[in-house]
Design a protein around this motif. Structure first.
Motif, PDB file in Angstrom:
ATOM      1  N   SER A   1       0.820  -1.213   0.000  1.00  0.00           N
ATOM      2  CA  SER A   1       0.000   0.000   0.000  1.00  0.00           C
ATOM      3  C   SER A   1       0.856   1.266   0.000  1.00  0.00           C
ATOM      4  N   GLU A   2       2.165   1.139   0.283  1.00  0.00           N
ATOM      5  CA  GLU A   2       3.060   2.292   0.290  1.00  0.00           C
ATOM      6  C   GLU A   2       3.732   2.525  -1.056  1.00  0.00           C
ATOM      7  N   PHE A   3       3.610   1.596  -1.990  1.00  0.00           N
ATOM      8  CA  PHE A   3       4.289   1.711  -3.271  1.00  0.00           C
ATOM      9  C   PHE A   3       3.660   2.817  -4.126  1.00  0.00           C
ATOM     10  N   ASN A   4       4.479   3.426  -4.978  1.00  0.00           N
ATOM     11  CA  ASN A   4       3.980   4.474  -5.872  1.00  0.00           C
ATOM     12  C   ASN A   4       3.099   3.916  -6.988  1.00  0.00           C
ATOM     13  N   ASP A   5       3.416   2.719  -7.448  1.00  0.00           N
ATOM     14  CA  ASP A   5       2.689   2.112  -8.557  1.00  0.00           C
ATOM     15  C   ASP A   5       1.366   1.529  -8.048  1.00  0.00           C
ATOM     16  N   PRO A   6       0.202   2.060  -8.484  1.00  0.00           N
ATOM     17  CA  PRO A   6      -1.088   1.549  -7.996  1.00  0.00           C
ATOM     18  C   PRO A   6      -1.394   0.137  -8.462  1.00  0.00           C
ATOM     19  N   PHE A   7      -0.633  -0.381  -9.422  1.00  0.00           N
ATOM     20  CA  PHE A   7      -0.851  -1.735  -9.929  1.00  0.00           C
ATOM     21  C   PHE A   7      -0.121  -2.801  -9.108  1.00  0.00           C
ATOM     22  N   GLU A   8       0.693  -2.364  -8.151  1.00  0.00           N
ATOM     23  CA  GLU A   8       1.428  -3.328  -7.332  1.00  0.00           C
ATOM     24  C   GLU A   8       0.457  -4.209  -6.535  1.00  0.00           C
ATOM     25  N   GLY A   9       0.701  -5.514  -6.541  1.00  0.00           N
ATOM     26  CA  GLY A   9      -0.107  -6.442  -5.765  1.00  0.00           C
ATOM     27  C   GLY A   9      -1.480  -6.726  -6.336  1.00  0.00           C
ATOM     28  N   LYS A  10      -1.747  -6.266  -7.553  1.00  0.00           N
ATOM     29  CA  LYS A  10      -3.049  -6.522  -8.168  1.00  0.00           C
ATOM     30  C   LYS A  10      -3.129  -7.963  -8.650  1.00  0.00           C
ATOM     31  N   PHE A  11      -4.347  -8.501  -8.696  1.00  0.00           N
ATOM     32  CA  PHE A  11      -4.555  -9.885  -9.095  1.00  0.00           C
ATOM     33  C   PHE A  11      -5.977 -10.044  -9.607  1.00  0.00           C
ATOM     34  N   CYS A  12      -6.238 -11.143 -10.274  1.00  0.00           N
ATOM     35  CA  CYS A  12      -7.604 -11.503 -10.648  1.00  0.00           C
ATOM     36  C   CYS A  12      -7.923 -12.854 -10.013  1.00  0.00           C
TER      37      CYS A  12
END
Length: 230
Positions: free
Chosen positions: A46-57
């Motif tokens: 949640s601290e990363f700049n990239d909002p796509f970090e940790g995304k999954f389906c």
């Protein structure tokens, strides 16, 4: 967790499954801070700049009610955020990374040998780069780790290694002997190089560290590294 994972790390490096040497691109001020207190920050997703970090389906979402899907997603996201993440790389000569992460070539790379502190560097995962989110399946919980080590294909030049630790967030101390080299950027000033060398002498324990400086090639878009005398 770390005591179990540390021998596995050494075995995987010996088998050629993981690189032995990794680096962290830093500014000069961050380099100075490290020399004073040899530690690195384990961040939450949640601290990363990239909002796509940790995304999954979700591979099973077609058979679940929407409310159940949302609860499951929230639970997985909380689980991902319970891990601390340290981002490293085995690409130690990348012009883009020098520009993005080392203060536009004014900074340095801290180069580590993971086998010198396997407890600290356990457990590392090589990032997979793809155009699609990783699929999480209820039948395969190990895929949680894949969610934490997958990024958008356009980041592939980073050749990232991620150290993932459960229930770990913040600064963690690393052994001084694990630091093997400091490479200064091609725009690093003589004054800042001298500051780093002096700080190494003041703090002690860095006598084994090799010093180099990046120099712009005269013929191609590349950097060459030359040794720096103390």
């Amino acid at each position: 967790y770390e005591q179990i994972a540390a021998p596995v790390l050494c075995n995987e490096i010996a088998a050629g499954k993981l690189p032995r040497v990794v680096g962290k691109y830093r500014s000069i001020e961050q380099t100075m801070m490290f020399l004073k207190k040899p530690a690195m920050w384990f961040a939450m997703f949640s601290e990363f700049n990239d909002p796509f970090e940790g995304k999954f389906c979700l591979a099973d979402d077609a058979r679940m009610p929407k409310k159940q899907i949302q609860r499951l997603r929230d639970g997985i996201t909380r689980h991902l955020d319970s891990y601390g993440v340290l981002c490293l790389t085995y690409n130690l000569n990348n012009i883009l990374m020098w520009a993005h992460y080392a203060d536009k070539h004014h900074g340095a790379i801290l180069v580590f040998d993971m086998t010198e502190d396997p407890v600290f560097f356990s457990a590392p995962f090589e990032v997979t780069y793809t155009f699609n989110y990783p699929a999480y399946s209820l039948a395969e919980h190990k895929q949680t780790l894949r969610c934490m080590a997958t990024k958008f294909m356009r980041w592939h030049h980073e050749n990232e290694i991620r150290v993932l630790k459960p229930n770990c967030h913040g600064l963690r101390t690393v052994k001084k002997k694990a630091l093997k080299k400091i490479v200064f950027g091609c725009k690093a000033s003589d004054e800042n190089v001298a500051r780093v060398i002096e700080e190494m002498k003041v703090q002690g324990g860095y006598e084994h560290v090799v010093l180099q400086k990046a120099v712009m090639s005269k013929h191609a878009y590349e950097l060459e590294y030359v040794d720096v005398e103390r």
